[in-house]
Design an enzyme around this catalytic site. Sequence first.
Site, short mmCIF file in Angstrom:
data_model
loop_
_atom_site.label_atom_id
_atom_site.label_comp_id
_atom_site.label_asym_id
_atom_site.label_seq_id
_atom_site.Cartn_x
_atom_site.Cartn_y
_atom_site.Cartn_z
N TYR A 27 0.83 -1.21 0.00
CA TYR A 27 0.00 0.00 0.00
C TYR A 27 0.85 1.25 0.00
O TYR A 27 0.44 2.30 -0.51
CB TYR A 27 -0.99 -0.05 1.17
N LYS A 70 -13.06 3.13 -4.41
CA LYS A 70 -12.27 4.09 -5.19
C LYS A 70 -12.59 3.99 -6.67
O LYS A 70 -12.74 4.99 -7.36
CB LYS A 70 -10.78 3.85 -4.95
N SER A 126 -6.40 10.47 -8.27
CA SER A 126 -7.50 11.28 -7.74
C SER A 126 -7.24 12.78 -7.92
O SER A 126 -8.15 13.59 -7.75
CB SER A 126 -7.71 10.99 -6.26
#
Lengths: 357, 548
Positions: B251, B323, B262
């Site tokens: 991660y 997401k 994003s």
Amino acid sequence: MIGVAVLAALLLAACATRTDDRPTSDSAVPGLLPGQVVTEQGRAAADLYLPIFVIAVAVFVLVEGLLLVIALRFRRRKGDDVLPSQTHGNNLLEVVWTAIPALIVTILFIVSTSVLMDVEATSDEPAVTVDVTGFQWQWTFDYPAEQLSFTGAGSEGPEMVVPINESILIRLHALDVIHSFYVPQFFRKLDLVPGRVNQFEVTIEEEGTFGGQCAEFCGLAHDAMYFTVRAVDRATYDQWVADEQEKARQTPPPLPSGGPAGSVLQVTSISTAAGYEPTELTGLADTPLTIQLDNPDPEAPHNVAIRGANPDGSDWIGLPIAGPGQKAVYTTPPMPAGAYTFYCSVHANMTGTLTLQ
Amino acid sequence: MAHPHAPTYRRSWIYEWITTVDHKKIGIMYMVTAFVCFLIGGILALVIRTELAAPGLQFVTAEQYNSVFGLHAINMIFLFVMPMFTGLGNYIVPIQVGAADMAFPRVNALSFWVFLGGAIIIEMSFLFGGSPTGWTLYAPLSTRQPETGVDLMVLGLIMTGISSILGSINFLVTIFRLRAPGMTLLRMPMFCWAQLVTAVLLLFSVPVVTAGLVMIFIDRNYGGGFFEPSLGGNPILWQHVFWFFGHPEVYILILPAFGIISEILPVFSRKPLFGYRAFVFATASIGALGFTVWAHHMFTTGAVYLPFFSFFTFLIAVPTGIKFFNWLATMWRGKLTFDTPMLYACGFIALFLIGGLDGAFLAVVPFDFMVQDTYWVVSHIHYVLVAGAMFSIFAALFYWFPKMTGRRLNERSGKVQFWLLFIGTNLTFFPQHMLGLDGMIRRVADYSANAGWSELNLLSTIGAFFIAASVLPFMWNVFATLRGPVNAGDDPWDGYTLEWATTSPPPVYNFDHLPPIHSERPVFDLKHGGGGHAPIAAAPALPAGTAE
């Protein structure tokens, strides 16, 4: 371009090397569904694949489809200078696309864990127990009840013969580093970890010979640590056990029995760091040699292997390996006169010279 | 250059860069180093794929191969993706939160130089026998391999670990203490949120593995017996230590990518990020869940409680799924332009999805028993790291290059590069699913010619050369653009966040004056009105620029 030339050369190489004795069970080009699975436990696991695959394909089509539609439909056209509506979110929508995946993965977890229980289930009395010992880069299969033992290395490795439709208990031991016992047709692998004994049970439902190999990277010859499993009916298995026991009785370990002078060699493996004593051996050419190995090293197993000694030019490897404090006796193939390097196939830094006249 | 307090004498540019504590220069040094290591790792990948193009050993020996695949992984993970994100974060985060520099500029410089030293030592390991242990350094293989290269690898990793720990503290303090007035946590750009959660992950996981590496070093050289079974150690313990770091690491490698995507999707869709708060929540929960799944790398050791780790591995798919849908909703009814950053962002969504789906299979423990340590897993990690991390890195480089240099990279070259990379990624890694499902194990220099794997392996190798070819136009693009004129302007993409409110490149102190901050899009508000989430007064507000 260099890349094209390299690829062309490799393509030629791919066509040239077609013969290969390494154990594999089928030579078809693999697809997106599991191949042949032969154990009861493996089939339960493999049956999980298709429903998950269908869900995955559905999600894939949904997301990629949406992405394509969006990319085509919502392109900004020439001359369009009006801001789109500034949407910051939608709680209901977001709750929905959180809840649905959560539901799907919860169901998948429940189903897969219940299959896991079946795969891991053990019976009270397995019909056959095999102790598998892995060490760099070989396998030993011991049948404790039948008092049989097989060791092998390299592209073929040893063979494990077991009866079908009966529960086989496989116990896993490692002598040096971590290895992994993997038979793709069992749909299963389990690691061999030094200092612990792992075990699992399989019930093979089809006769046949299935290739296996070490699946955990274990050093230099990890890619050549093969074995095979041959599943046969009960009668054949019993006959095989009787034959092998008879064979073991008739051929006791080859003992040093005179022979022509120079055909019996004695060598001691002191330790991994100190190597062999002596490091210079002299023997007869064109005669099978008897090599007696004494391994007083309390820490590591050793053996003797000879570079390029096999008639086909490959390395001859002395088996079985002598464990710490043990002795072993090997018989080499006849070799033409010349100087050879002998080494320990467990610790390739241990070397010596063998001169044949 | 007439800075208010600029020194009146000039030093050589080399001295300027070596002694700099400017977060932007340090960021660029991180990125340049990371790119060099990316090239080294890429060449190693080509060595691997060339050897595997056909059965038999044609190109390298087994000894060389066994060192190459580990060094490839170490290069790509520790020396490319991690420092590249650190470099991007170094450059962008202080500007995005409206700060003049990182909280501890000298510590920031120290992090970089320690990292560079570690990187050099790691690369040197190849000259000292290599490190034939894989990037996981599993004991007791790693405690027994005699090569000096393993010691160098361990030392180098300890140094990059120390650098990461220092860097993560710096990011945390910068984000918590140096935000501009009005920049509340819930108005921070998603990239800063991603870097914040990444820094937390680093701070909790890297010390664990760094301590573990010290233990490996002691085991190897002084007979410590931590992991060495013949001395009473436990090899499974090393796997717990390693993966307690190793899974959060996944991660650490992908959250900044999520942050970059994003940032880019809203700007090129002309809309705000859909569900900003859900995004923050999903990022934080991925970070937290990232610490509960480590032993899914150890399902086949026979030494872990399987259902626990299986459950959390399934669960972590949910915030990732959120997401995806939020990204699609961000683009929905937008006015999309497909400049190179956007192209990479869409490519990321299209391909990272595959890495998510084939990863979900691995949470099914009985299926993991089949494909653990096979090419299925290799395919999965590369769909995550190439299609995920690497696509997002190129998206970010194309997006922020004008800010860093004042010049826009060539669009045509960027598109050629994108399609080469897109095709190459799929050609290389998709066939590996099939190979893994058929039982081809990883970390082997050779495989049987009878197994039916030759064709797919050759296909995979051809794909790898496509990927390699895609890097060439990028390097030419950067080279040619840097020689070209400064023509990008301060805000070439009509951006939303604070970095677009300053000059390109920004001055040493970043801002002459800050715009008011009422939402997560202060620069958008400045240009289009509608502070915060209030309705926008005047509608016609798109620049006449780049529509297709």
